[in-house]
Design an enzyme around this catalytic site. Structure first.
Site, short mmCIF file in Angstrom:
data_model
loop_
_atom_site.label_atom_id
_atom_site.label_comp_id
_atom_site.label_asym_id
_atom_site.label_seq_id
_atom_site.Cartn_x
_atom_site.Cartn_y
_atom_site.Cartn_z
N ALA A 10 0.91 -1.10 -0.19
CA ALA A 10 0.12 -0.07 0.00
C ALA A 10 0.87 1.38 0.08
CB ALA A 10 -0.72 0.01 1.30
N GLY A 11 0.91 2.08 -1.09
CA GLY A 11 1.76 3.15 -1.24
C GLY A 11 2.81 2.98 -2.16
N VAL A 134 11.80 3.60 12.54
CA VAL A 134 12.87 4.35 13.24
C VAL A 134 14.27 4.26 12.63
CG1 VAL A 134 14.06 4.77 15.48
CG2 VAL A 134 11.47 3.92 15.36
N GLY A 136 15.55 4.69 9.51
CA GLY A 136 15.90 4.27 8.50
C GLY A 136 16.22 2.91 8.30
N ILE A 138 18.88 1.58 9.73
CA ILE A 138 19.55 1.05 10.96
C ILE A 138 18.70 0.14 11.76
CG2 ILE A 138 20.63 1.56 13.10
CD1 ILE A 138 21.19 4.58 12.05
N ASP A 203 9.28 14.58 14.54
CA ASP A 203 9.51 13.38 13.79
C ASP A 203 10.58 12.53 14.85
OD1 ASP A 203 10.04 11.88 11.27
OD2 ASP A 203 11.85 12.17 11.91
N LYS A 207 9.95 8.83 16.82
CA LYS A 207 10.77 7.52 17.08
C LYS A 207 11.25 7.44 18.39
CE LYS A 207 12.15 9.15 12.28
NZ LYS A 207 13.08 9.90 11.34
#
Length: 439
Positions: A10-11, A134, A136, A138, A203, A207
């Protein structure tokens, strides 16, 4: 070989398209690694005609994520739509209710509804994976949820927003103003047209709230985070930090204390020779302090199509390798029903101290008045420097104070007392100082 794992995406934006390209181009390698093929069986996106660099003609298209979650013939629902409410939330709830595994990169959704969604997933016996939510690419979620089992974590902190780190890096290295760096970040696509969510710390807070739950086994408490962004950081602060041996980073910090859990997001001065101070540009870094392992620092790409898609793919691969009936790792590290209520820590001393910059009118007694306010609030000073101010008004001077360990409350009271003295020529700047033990 086992039957194919059928997934629905989705997306199909930057991350979704990158994920689809990887799944198609590396289908053979993934089938061998995972022990079964992974097939894109369904997709949902607003624009069907857009060229995404991958052939998706074999997948069933759905007009909405909800329709795909409710009716598609899939095993895994991959949510890359975004947003704490609306289609993303409804679709994830529908997928879990059907007994589908879910993979998401949606930090806002998890920060608001994570505990409830975890409870549903665990009741249904399915996986809800969110490594990409959280930092990317990592693998900090897996580290906290699985790899550090048995460790007692005392603190989690790090650089979790690439936009802010990019801006602060450019300000320091090129002497540019915050406004100039923000415009460049927007031009390069690192910042949104409306950058408020990033630069004001929201943001990072989402996280951090997720990491706090994984680290300390408490319910998610995104609304209990002290929040301060970087929009008030000036080039003067950057220069002063450098002269004192520090660099300024936007950090998210969560730590266990005797009175509860402390969560905060704010600009922070870190020693120039510390490892985390060397993390520049859009790169992210997360540090974990625990009793058995000690200190762990993970550094890597915090955003971007490939980095985020890599984390999403890792979550899908975990599902592909799992077997029906196998014991599931709790979604949030601790079973949702066993998460402790969040208990906010009482105000305590900040061990690193504070940097305080004051622009004051050049009058007799001002220096002594500032020192008196510090003393009256029990603040011990490590250093105090007075210098001529390069900006208007021409009769102003800058006073820079560095304190020893003290409380936030004491600092705020001292600054309020200074502001009442009618000799300030600008708004005071207060920045915490962190001195990592070994990083």
């Amino acid at each position: 070989m086992a039957d194919a794992l059928k997934i629905g995406i989705a997306g199909l934006g930057t991350v979704g398209a990158a994920l689809a390209r990887i799944l198609v181009s590396r289908a053979n390698e993934l089938a061998i690694t995972c022990g079964r093929p992974i097939a894109i069986a369904a997709v949902s996106a607003r624009d069907r005609s857009r060229d995404r660099g991958v052939d998706l003609s074999a997948a069933t298209w759905f007009d909405t994520p909800e329709a795909m979650a409710e009716t598609a013939d899939i095993d895994v629902f991959v949510e890359l739509v975004g947003g704490a409410e609306g289609p993303a939330e409804r679709a994830v709830r529908a997928a879990l209710a059907r007994g589908l595994h879910v993979v998401t990169a949606n930090k806002a959704l998890l920060a608001r509804h994570g505990v409830e969604l975890a409870r549903v997933a665990e009741e249904k016996g399915v996986l809800l994976n969110f490594e990409a939510a959280v930092a990317g690419g990592i693998p900090v979620i897996k580290a906290l949820r699985e790899s550090l089992t048995g460790n007692t974590v005392s603190r989690v902190y790090g650089i979790m927003n690439g936009t802010c780190n990019y801006i602060l890096t450019r300000m320091e290295k090129e002497g540019l103003t915050f406004e100039a760096c923000l415009k460049e970040a927007q031009r390069l696509g690192y910042a949104e047209a409306d950058p408020t969510f990033d630069i004001e710390g929201n943001d990072t807070a989402h996280k951090l709230a997720i990491l706090t739950t994984l680290a300390f086994g408490t319910e998610i408490a995104a609304d209990e985070i002290y929040l301060e962004g970087i929009s008030n950081i000036s080039i003067e602060d950057i220069h002063a930090a450098a002269e004192l041996g520090y660099r300024i980073k936007l950090l998210g910090v969560a730590q266990r204390t005797e009175s509860g859990i402390e969560q905060r997001v704010h600009p922070t001065m870190v020693p120039h020779d510390s490892v985390i101070a060397q993390v520049d540009g859009v790169t992210n870094a997360v540090a974990i302090e625990s009793d058995i392992l000690g200190e762990l620092l993970m550094v890597g790409p915090g955003a971007g199509g490939n980095a985020t898609a890599s984390a999403v793919l890792g979550d899908i691969a975990d599902i592909a390798k799992s077997r029906p009936g196998a014991q599931r790792v709790p979604v949030l590290g601790t079973p949702a029903a066993s998460l402790a209520p969040y208990r906010k820590a009482q105000m305590q001393s900040h061990e690193g101290g504070y940097f305080i910059r004051l622009t004051v009118l050049d009058r007799a007694g001002v220096f002594a008045s500032v020192a008196t306010q510090m003393a009256q609030n029990g603040i011990s000073l490590e250093s105090i420097v007075q210098r001529a101010n390069g900006g208007a008004p021409t009769d102003a001077k800058t006073i820079i104070l560095v304190t020893h360990a003290t409380t936030e409350d004491s600092v705020r009271k001292a600054v309020a007392g200074i502001k009442s003295g009618s000799y300030l020529a600008g708004e005071p700047q207060v920045i915490r100082i962190e001195r990592p033990k070994a990083l």
